[in-house]
Write a protein that holds these residues in place. Sequence first.
Motif, PDB file in Angstrom:
ATOM      1  N   GLY A  49      41.640  44.507  36.773  1.00 14.46           N
ATOM      2  CA  GLY A  49      42.645  45.090  35.893  1.00 14.46           C
ATOM      3  C   GLY A  49      42.180  46.498  35.509  1.00 14.46           C
ATOM      4  N   SER A 106      42.802  38.174  14.924  1.00 14.38           N
ATOM      5  CA  SER A 106      44.076  37.831  14.301  1.00 14.38           C
ATOM      6  C   SER A 106      44.085  36.323  14.082  1.00 14.38           C
ATOM      7  CB  SER A 106      45.205  38.261  15.246  1.00 14.38           C
ATOM      8  OG  SER A 106      46.276  37.353  15.197  1.00 14.38           O
ATOM      9  N   GLY A 132      42.925  50.157  17.276  1.00 17.32           N
ATOM     10  CA  GLY A 132      41.692  50.201  18.054  1.00 17.32           C
ATOM     11  C   GLY A 132      41.020  51.570  18.050  1.00 17.32           C
TER      12      GLY A 132
END
Length: 332
Positions: A49, A106, A132
């Motif tokens: 990725g 979270s 971020g």
Amino acid sequence: KAYFDDDANLDELKNKTVAVIGYGNQGRSQALNMRDSGVNVIVGNIEDGASWTQGKKDGFDVYSISEASKRADILFLLIPDEIMPSVYEEDIAPYIEDGNVINFASGYNVHFGFIELPETVDIVLIAPRMIGKGVRDRFVSGEGFPSLVAVHQDSTGKAKTIMLALAKAIGTTKIGAFESSFEEEAVVDLFGEQVMGGFKLYNLRMAYELLVEEYGFSPEAVLLELYLSGEGIETLRNAQEVGIWGQLRYHSTTSQYGHQTRGKYAASDASRALLRSIVENIKSGEFSKEWKTEQLTGYPVFNRLWKDNLKHPFIKSEQDLLKILNANKRKG
Ligand code: NDP
């Protein structure tokens, strides 16, 4: 209760391997901060990725998510919340060992029951109240950033100690890591998005419809006043220093009077009841269930809303004005 640097000890992380799963907005910043704090950090990412390449470029040992999970004592799950449950199920859960620490940014998936973890691990939360980029920039500048922290499950008896050490390593105890819970973080976060964020979008658009379409005022005057001038950002920055009511003193007295007399209308019994129904909808899990169904059915409402909302004349006026403002910004 808030925790600061003195409440945490980085030595607790000695001889531990922390795997940051997902090298995106939060992942990259938190991994870099922890490495700078002397922690042994590896990265887990989907193979090849875009973030895989970035992680390598930044000098990390990057592994597949399952391989990183195998190697780690402590896991930071920092991939998008919607995909986290299936990635957890397939690539992480099989490799979790007793005594591992699983850290979330979270409370959403754990609180609403989309991820169920074994009883033999520690489950902690360090949720930065910061994007971020800010997590990294404010670490480098030494400013720090606030966050909400919580222990959801303490199987080793050391969950809190480790959580605080991790909070220190990412740089949040510099300014304050505030004790919370997975439920509180999840509910308050959704409330903020839906009410402080969502209401604002539609309120601004309604103001445009009223002032421009109904009363014929120019879009430029209206949009500059509403938000495009950047005055709102300055006001918020000021509020961070002196408080939201304190910043009001920097406005004209006419403005102070208008704010306090007319602003009150937004706090009517009807709007309080509406806000309460939103909290209830979130707390009961209705919202998260609805959003899950939306994901499973291919995002029909999500896609329709985006399409319809971008068609509104408000958007064209906004983009026209942005072109003018940005062109002159570039000229300097
Ligand atoms: P990002 O959207 O930045 O995550 C991107 C990362 O997830 C990349 O490494 C990406 O890999 C990877 N990824 C994307 N799709 C998949 C997939 N299908 N399978 C496996 N990996 C995938 O996430 P955030 O940093 O925004 O959010 C991470 C957590 O932090 C969430 O829990 C969020 O709620 C929380 N949080 C986020 C904040 C923020 O400001 N963004 C603030 C506070 C908390 P690649 O790029 O290689 O495709």
